[in-house]
Design an enzyme around this catalytic site. Structure first.
Site, PDB file in Angstrom:
ATOM      1  N   LYS A   1       1.288  57.130 -66.123  1.00  0.00           N
ATOM      2  CA  LYS A   1       2.392  56.194 -66.298  1.00  0.00           C
ATOM      3  C   LYS A   1       3.025  56.492 -67.649  1.00  0.00           C
ATOM      4  O   LYS A   1       2.364  56.409 -68.686  1.00  0.00           O
ATOM      5  CB  LYS A   1       1.882  54.759 -66.242  1.00  0.00           C
ATOM      6  CG  LYS A   1       2.999  53.751 -66.485  1.00  0.00           C
ATOM      7  CD  LYS A   1       2.552  52.336 -66.272  1.00  0.00           C
ATOM      8  CE  LYS A   1       3.700  51.369 -66.538  1.00  0.00           C
ATOM      9  NZ  LYS A   1       3.314  49.985 -66.334  1.00  0.00           N
TER      10      LYS A   1
ATOM     11  N   ARG B   1      11.746  44.800 -66.206  1.00  0.00           N
ATOM     12  CA  ARG B   1      11.442  43.852 -67.289  1.00  0.00           C
ATOM     13  C   ARG B   1      12.444  42.698 -67.294  1.00  0.00           C
ATOM     14  O   ARG B   1      12.099  41.576 -67.645  1.00  0.00           O
ATOM     15  CB  ARG B   1      11.402  44.588 -68.634  1.00  0.00           C
ATOM     16  CG  ARG B   1      10.231  45.577 -68.699  1.00  0.00           C
ATOM     17  CD  ARG B   1      10.195  46.356 -70.004  1.00  0.00           C
ATOM     18  NE  ARG B   1       9.216  47.434 -69.942  1.00  0.00           N
ATOM     19  CZ  ARG B   1       9.059  48.373 -70.876  1.00  0.00           C
ATOM     20  NH1 ARG B   1       9.820  48.342 -71.962  1.00  0.00           N
ATOM     21  NH2 ARG B   1       8.157  49.315 -70.741  1.00  0.00           N
TER      22      ARG B   1
ATOM     23  N   LYS C   1       5.749  50.654 -75.918  1.00  0.00           N
ATOM     24  CA  LYS C   1       4.472  50.849 -75.217  1.00  0.00           C
ATOM     25  C   LYS C   1       3.915  52.265 -75.419  1.00  0.00           C
ATOM     26  O   LYS C   1       3.073  52.721 -74.650  1.00  0.00           O
ATOM     27  CB  LYS C   1       4.653  50.512 -73.732  1.00  0.00           C
ATOM     28  CG  LYS C   1       5.072  49.053 -73.488  1.00  0.00           C
ATOM     29  CD  LYS C   1       4.946  48.636 -72.020  1.00  0.00           C
ATOM     30  CE  LYS C   1       5.278  47.150 -71.828  1.00  0.00           C
ATOM     31  NZ  LYS C   1       5.045  46.707 -70.431  1.00  0.00           N
TER      32      LYS C   1
ATOM     33  N   GLU D   1      -5.903  62.314 -67.566  1.00  0.00           N
ATOM     34  CA  GLU D   1      -5.911  60.962 -66.993  1.00  0.00           C
ATOM     35  C   GLU D   1      -6.434  60.992 -65.557  1.00  0.00           C
ATOM     36  O   GLU D   1      -7.220  60.130 -65.149  1.00  0.00           O
ATOM     37  CB  GLU D   1      -4.496  60.364 -67.013  1.00  0.00           C
ATOM     38  CG  GLU D   1      -3.981  59.994 -68.400  1.00  0.00           C
ATOM     39  CD  GLU D   1      -4.628  58.724 -68.970  1.00  0.00           C
ATOM     40  OE1 GLU D   1      -5.443  58.089 -68.281  1.00  0.00           O
ATOM     41  OE2 GLU D   1      -4.296  58.373 -70.121  1.00  0.00           O
TER      42      GLU D   1
ATOM     43  N   LYS E   1       4.256  57.585 -62.231  1.00  0.00           N
ATOM     44  CA  LYS E   1       5.321  56.619 -62.454  1.00  0.00           C
ATOM     45  C   LYS E   1       6.037  56.916 -63.763  1.00  0.00           C
ATOM     46  O   LYS E   1       5.357  57.128 -64.769  1.00  0.00           O
ATOM     47  CB  LYS E   1       4.687  55.229 -62.493  1.00  0.00           C
ATOM     48  CG  LYS E   1       5.646  54.120 -62.838  1.00  0.00           C
ATOM     49  CD  LYS E   1       4.899  52.837 -62.915  1.00  0.00           C
ATOM     50  CE  LYS E   1       5.858  51.729 -63.253  1.00  0.00           C
ATOM     51  NZ  LYS E   1       5.216  50.482 -63.426  1.00  0.00           N
TER      52      LYS E   1
ATOM     53  N   SER F   1      12.286  50.694 -60.923  1.00  0.00           N
ATOM     54  CA  SER F   1      13.489  49.854 -60.946  1.00  0.00           C
ATOM     55  C   SER F   1      14.732  50.571 -61.462  1.00  0.00           C
ATOM     56  O   SER F   1      15.813  50.437 -60.905  1.00  0.00           O
ATOM     57  CB  SER F   1      13.220  48.602 -61.782  1.00  0.00           C
ATOM     58  OG  SER F   1      12.854  48.957 -63.108  1.00  0.00           O
TER      59      SER F   1
ATOM     60  N   TYR G   1      11.850  50.176 -53.978  1.00  0.00           N
ATOM     61  CA  TYR G   1      12.662  48.994 -53.694  1.00  0.00           C
ATOM     62  C   TYR G   1      13.593  49.246 -52.505  1.00  0.00           C
ATOM     63  O   TYR G   1      14.245  48.330 -52.027  1.00  0.00           O
ATOM     64  CB  TYR G   1      13.457  48.594 -54.953  1.00  0.00           C
ATOM     65  CG  TYR G   1      12.524  48.288 -56.116  1.00  0.00           C
ATOM     66  CD1 TYR G   1      11.902  47.052 -56.219  1.00  0.00           C
ATOM     67  CD2 TYR G   1      12.229  49.263 -57.078  1.00  0.00           C
ATOM     68  CE1 TYR G   1      11.014  46.788 -57.257  1.00  0.00           C
ATOM     69  CE2 TYR G   1      11.341  49.008 -58.124  1.00  0.00           C
ATOM     70  CZ  TYR G   1      10.739  47.760 -58.205  1.00  0.00           C
ATOM     71  OH  TYR G   1       9.858  47.506 -59.215  1.00  0.00           O
TER      72      TYR G   1
HETATM   73  C1  PBG Z   1       3.881  46.742 -66.412  1.00  0.00           C
HETATM   74  C2  PBG Z   1       4.635  47.330 -65.277  1.00  0.00           C
HETATM   75  C3  PBG Z   1       5.908  47.878 -65.397  1.00  0.00           C
HETATM   76  C4  PBG Z   1       6.306  48.276 -64.125  1.00  0.00           C
HETATM   77  C5  PBG Z   1       5.260  47.972 -63.247  1.00  0.00           C
HETATM   78  N1  PBG Z   1       4.235  47.395 -63.989  1.00  0.00           N
HETATM   79  C6  PBG Z   1       6.821  47.988 -66.571  1.00  0.00           C
HETATM   80  C7  PBG Z   1       6.301  48.328 -67.883  1.00  0.00           C
HETATM   81  O1  PBG Z   1       5.330  49.072 -68.038  1.00  0.00           O
HETATM   82  O2  PBG Z   1       6.878  47.808 -68.830  1.00  0.00           O
HETATM   83  C8  PBG Z   1       7.638  48.893 -63.824  1.00  0.00           C
HETATM   84  C9  PBG Z   1       8.080  48.962 -62.425  1.00  0.00           C
HETATM   85  C10 PBG Z   1       9.513  49.274 -62.261  1.00  0.00           C
HETATM   86  O3  PBG Z   1      10.242  49.570 -63.240  1.00  0.00           O
HETATM   87  O4  PBG Z   1       9.983  49.229 -61.120  1.00  0.00           O
HETATM   88  N2  PBG Z   1       2.547  46.584 -66.297  1.00  0.00           N
END
Ligand code: PBG
Length: 324
Positions: free
Chosen positions: A194, A204, A216, A232, A247, A273, A312
């Site tokens: 990730k 968010r 992050k 990982e 991701k 997203s 989505y």
């Molecule tokens: C956080 C989390 C995130 C997403 C899924 N779980 C965002 C982040 O790490 O800030 C993002 C999913 C998306 O953007 O569709 N635990």
């Protein structure tokens, strides 16, 4: 010319005959946003066509999806600010919004497959995936919170638990906790690779979960790194993950391919997203053809080596009859 590759493209029948990859409803996992109220269905401004649902409307949405042949859902809660604290206590509190939603879906539709998210950010007053101390995100202390959250979700009926927090050691920690509490059949889909990505912005917004300070980057991966994903993945394998997830999706197709070629666990791709927002914005402007742009995007994940796709677009591709 002895070889004319165009012969295999000369008609639709032959093109279909030699097509290597297909998307089916069975490959898709539909992320759903939940909010605590009744009869609510509010569109997320940066994600046209995507809504936050109160549990009553969530059940209607799930039922429609099941009728379309879409069986897997990943749930994310929008939590009121007043319920958030530094330790994300509400995340494992009995009867919280998230646990009620899991329970409601599983008791009404036992055939639905529920993926649940484990991370502190939607419940944390700091908006981080782990416990914040000064400018640090504590790793081992966070594992205890994640463990409680995972256990509560398993008790509520989760089929697959998906830790998205990127703390070290959380897959092994959660696996052991689940097993010692009798949840040996609950699966773990690890957010293996990730990345600290700009493409989570609309998510968010949907959850009101952005970090209050900092970013992050001390836990999510550097977008410039590929080989680190192998470390990982190796750890997740050893710690008992059932799926490896990459991701975001589109900007990381090379990582999907890398993990596919080096590990024998199924690979999931999260078409996040920001990727959804990007396509929809261009489509709304008339700059891209909707069906072709979306289907080409989804196919790219299959081609790269993913079997499961969190997207989505899951419901619309079925509603609009694009999966042939
Ligand atoms: C956080 C989390 C995130 C997403 C899924 N779980 C965002 C982040 O790490 O800030 C993002 C999913 C998306 O953007 O569709 N635990």
């Amino acid at each position: 010319m002895l070889h004319r590759p165009r012969r295999n493209r000369k008609s639709a029948v032959i093109r279909d005959m030699v097509q290597e990859h297909h998307i089916t409803a069975k490959n898709l996992i539909f992320p759903l946003f939940i909010v605590d109220s009744t009869s609510q269905k509010t569109e997320v401004a940066s994600m046209p066509g995507i809504y936050r649902y109160s549990i009553d409307n969530l059940l209607k949405e799930v039922e429609q999806c099941l009728n379309l042949g879409l069986y897997s859902f990943d749930l994310f809660p929008n939590i009121e600010d007043s319920l958030k604290d530094k330790m994300a206590t509400v995340s494992y509190q009995k009867g919280n919004l998230y646990l009620r939603a899991i329970n409601a879906i599983k008791s009404n539709f036992p055939e639905a497959c529920i993926v649940t998210d484990v991370a502190m950010d939607p419940y944390s007053s700091d908006g981080h995936d782990g416990i914040v101390e000064g400018s640090k995100i504590l790793n081992d202390e966070t594992l205890e919170v994640l463990g409680k959250m995972a256990l509560a979700q398993a008790e509520a009926g989760a089929d697959i638990i998906a830790p998205s927090d990127m703390m070290d050691g959380r897959i092994g920690y959660i696996r052991e906790l689940l097993d010692s509490n009798g949840f040996t059949e609950v699966s773990l889909m690890s957010y293996t690779a990730k990345y600290a990505s700009a493409f989570y912005g609309p998510f968010r917004d949907a959850l009101n979960s952005a970090p209050k300070a900092g970013d992050k980057k001390t836990y999510q991966m550097n977008p410039a790194n590929a080989r680190e994903a192998l470390i990982e993945a190796q750890l997740d394998m050893e710690e008992g993950a059932d799926f490896l997830m990459v991701k975001p999706g589109l900007p990381y197709l090379d990582i999907i391919r890398l993990l596919h070629d080096n590990f024998d666990l199924p690979i999931a791709a999260y078409n996040v997203s920001g990727e959804y927002a990007m396509l929809k914005a261009a489509i709304q402007n008339g700059w891209l053809d909707e069906e072709r742009a979306i289907m080409e995007t989804l196919l790219s994940f299959k081609r790269a080596g993913a079997t499961a796709i969190l997207t989505y677009h899951a419901k619309e591709v079925l509603e609009k009859g694009w999966l042939k």
